[in-house]
Structures are given as C-alpha cells and as structure tokens.
Design a protein around this motif. Structure first.
Motif, PDB file in Angstrom:
ATOM      1  N   LYS A  87      16.919  96.410  25.749  1.00 38.64           N
ATOM      2  CA  LYS A  87      18.462  95.524  24.758  1.00 38.64           C
ATOM      3  C   LYS A  87      17.912  95.525  23.457  1.00 38.64           C
ATOM      4  O   LYS A  87      16.530  95.225  23.265  1.00 38.64           O
ATOM      5  N   LYS A  93      26.106  91.961  22.051  1.00 34.99           N
ATOM      6  CA  LYS A  93      25.022  91.953  22.251  1.00 34.99           C
ATOM      7  C   LYS A  93      24.689  91.333  23.424  1.00 34.99           C
ATOM      8  O   LYS A  93      22.699  91.329  23.591  1.00 34.99           O
ATOM      9  N   GLU A  94      25.371  91.246  24.459  1.00 39.05           N
ATOM     10  CA  GLU A  94      24.430  90.894  25.567  1.00 39.05           C
ATOM     11  C   GLU A  94      24.686  92.126  27.024  1.00 39.05           C
ATOM     12  O   GLU A  94      24.396  91.816  28.405  1.00 39.05           O
TER      13      GLU A  94
END
Length: 285
Positions: A117, A148-149
């Motif tokens: 991530k 973004k997750e």
C-alpha cells in the motif's frame, strides 16, 4: 570594499573597517539606506556599474541577497544592461527536479515489486514534475483518492493509468509513464545503482537533448548515482534499503549539496552560500 544596502531605517554608527581573508584591513563599510526593495536593487546595480567602470573584474564582485525574490530583481537589471552574472546558491541534490523524479520512480517500483500500500506522494510528485495539465492532475487526484485503500494503489494506477479520461497531452504523458514503469520493472531486482542508470536511460534523463543546463544536469545525475553506488558497496544493494537510507537522510535534515558549474560574471548568491568575503567588492542586501 563592502557595501551594505538597507531598505528600512537602520543605525549607521559604530561600523568598523572590515578585514579581508588575508587579515588585511580594508576600506570603511559603506552603508546605504533606501526607500524600498526596488530602490535597493537600483542602488546595487549602480554600485556594480561604478565598480566595473573603475576597472574591477565582474567576477570580483559579489552580491549577497536575503531572499530569492530580491535576487530576481537584481538579475533582471544585470541582464537588461548586458552585465554577465552567475547565480550561486546552495541547492539540495535530492530536491532537484531530475533526482526527485528518479526517487519517485524508485518508490513506485518498490511498491509494485512488494505489492504494498501507499505511494500516493510519489505519484503526486511525479505527475507534478512531469507537467500534467491542471485539469488532468485533478482527474488523476480523484482516481488516487478513490483507490488509495486498495491493497496496492500503485498496481491499480499502473494498470489503469492509460484508461483514465485525460486531455490529449495528458494521454501522451500517461502512456509514456506507464510504458516506462513496465519497462523498468524488468530491472527492479538489480542492484539499486544499476537500476538508477536504467531509470535515467528509460525516462530520458541521460539524453542531453532533454537537459536544460547540460553539463550541470549531468553532474547532478552522476552525483546521485555515486551516492547509490557508495551505499551499495558498503551497506546494501537492495532498493528498499536504499529508500530507507534516503528517508533517514530526509528525517535528519541532512543536506547533500547538488554540484554546480561556476560561470563568469558578477556573483549573485544567498548569504548562506558564500564561504566568506572572498571578493574585492561585496554588496550585502
């Protein structure tokens, strides 16, 4: 001979003679008080013109300024009057555009390699330094925010970068970026100093046609590669370890100075860049 220019009210009492680098006493310091910054720049130019007319070599004249905005006014005056000058300021190697882009690619490749991530800031910086139009930056920003997750934002963005609705200019840049990342992945397991050379080659940094100040830019690229090579020789060849090393340098506020070329003409520099009064004429703003 030292001149001090002041754009605001200041005491002139108690100024002593200044000693030069040979410990010899020079002339009295000349203090001028001006109405504002524009008048200050005009006075600086007047002093430079006067000293050159007296036969002083422009390279023996140094202007030490407080802010870069001040420097710009002085440079414009010198250019308009065909007086040669060179701007000398301490520039951080890791903050130069070409090295910042190289580091962004290193971070992205490491995220892709580990399928991890994060990496938003590297993508943001890369889009900014690659000159994407403002409307495209907004569109890409929304994509980053929406994804973004995801387990690996970088993988998602690399796959779909060319599918995002962008302007024609944005599409060309995004295709180039996507192709560059895919080509570089082949070398992501190589020693970091070898990978850096591949980044220079594939994104065009080592192509002299793409360099602004050719020789200086080449020196900057060489210095960053030498930094990686030294780290590889004594510590680790791993990309991740080198990125951690750069993060430590950043967190400790360690500045690695970028190399620069010395040109001819009046020296125009920040007060932090000079190593002392090494010139016949020094003007301190």
């Amino acid at each position: 001979h030292t001149h001090i220019t002041l754009p605001t009210q200041a005491k002139k009492d108690g100024l002593l003679n200044i000693q030069n680098v040979y410990n010899e006493e020079g002339g009295k310091i000349n203090v001028c008080e001006l109405k504002n910054h524009k008048e200050e720049a005009r006075k600086i130019f007047e002093i430079i013109k006067y000293e050159i007319a007296k036969g002083i070599d422009p390279e023996e004249i140094c202007v030490m300024f407080r802010t870069h905005g001040q420097s710009k006014i002085i440079k414009n005056l010198l250019e308009a009057n065909n007086i040669p000058y060179t701007s000398v300021s301490k520039k951080s190697l890791l903050k130069t555009k070409q090295i910042a882009m190289t580091i962004d690619y290193l971070i992205i490749l490491n995220k892709l390699r580990k399928k991890s991530k994060g990496g938003e800031q590297a993508w943001w910086d890369l889009f900014y330094n690659s000159g994407f139009p403002k409307e495209d930056a907004i569109t890409i920003g929304k994509f980053i925010k929406d994804n973004k997750e995801k387990p690996c934002l970088t993988e998602e963005l690399t796959k779909k970068l060319t599918e995002i609705e962008l302007s024609e200019a944005g599409k060309i840049k995004s295709r180039f970026m996507s192709n560059s990342i895919n080509a570089l992945m082949e070398y992501s397991e190589k020693p970091v100093h070898e990978l850096i050379l591949k980044i220079y080659e594939i994104i065009g940094l080592s192509n002299s046609e793409n360099l602004g100040r050719e020789k200086e830019d080449i020196l900057i690229l060489q210095k960053f590669h030498a930094l990686a090579q030294e780290y590889s020789s004594f510590e680790s060849e791993s990309l991740e370890d080198f990125l951690n090393h750069l993060e430590i340098i950043k967190n400790l506020d360690i500045e690695i100075e970028a190399p620069r070329l010395e040109n001819s003409g009046v020296r125009n520099m920040t007060q932090h860049a000079t190593k002392g009064l090494e010139y016949k004429i020094v003007i301190i703003t």
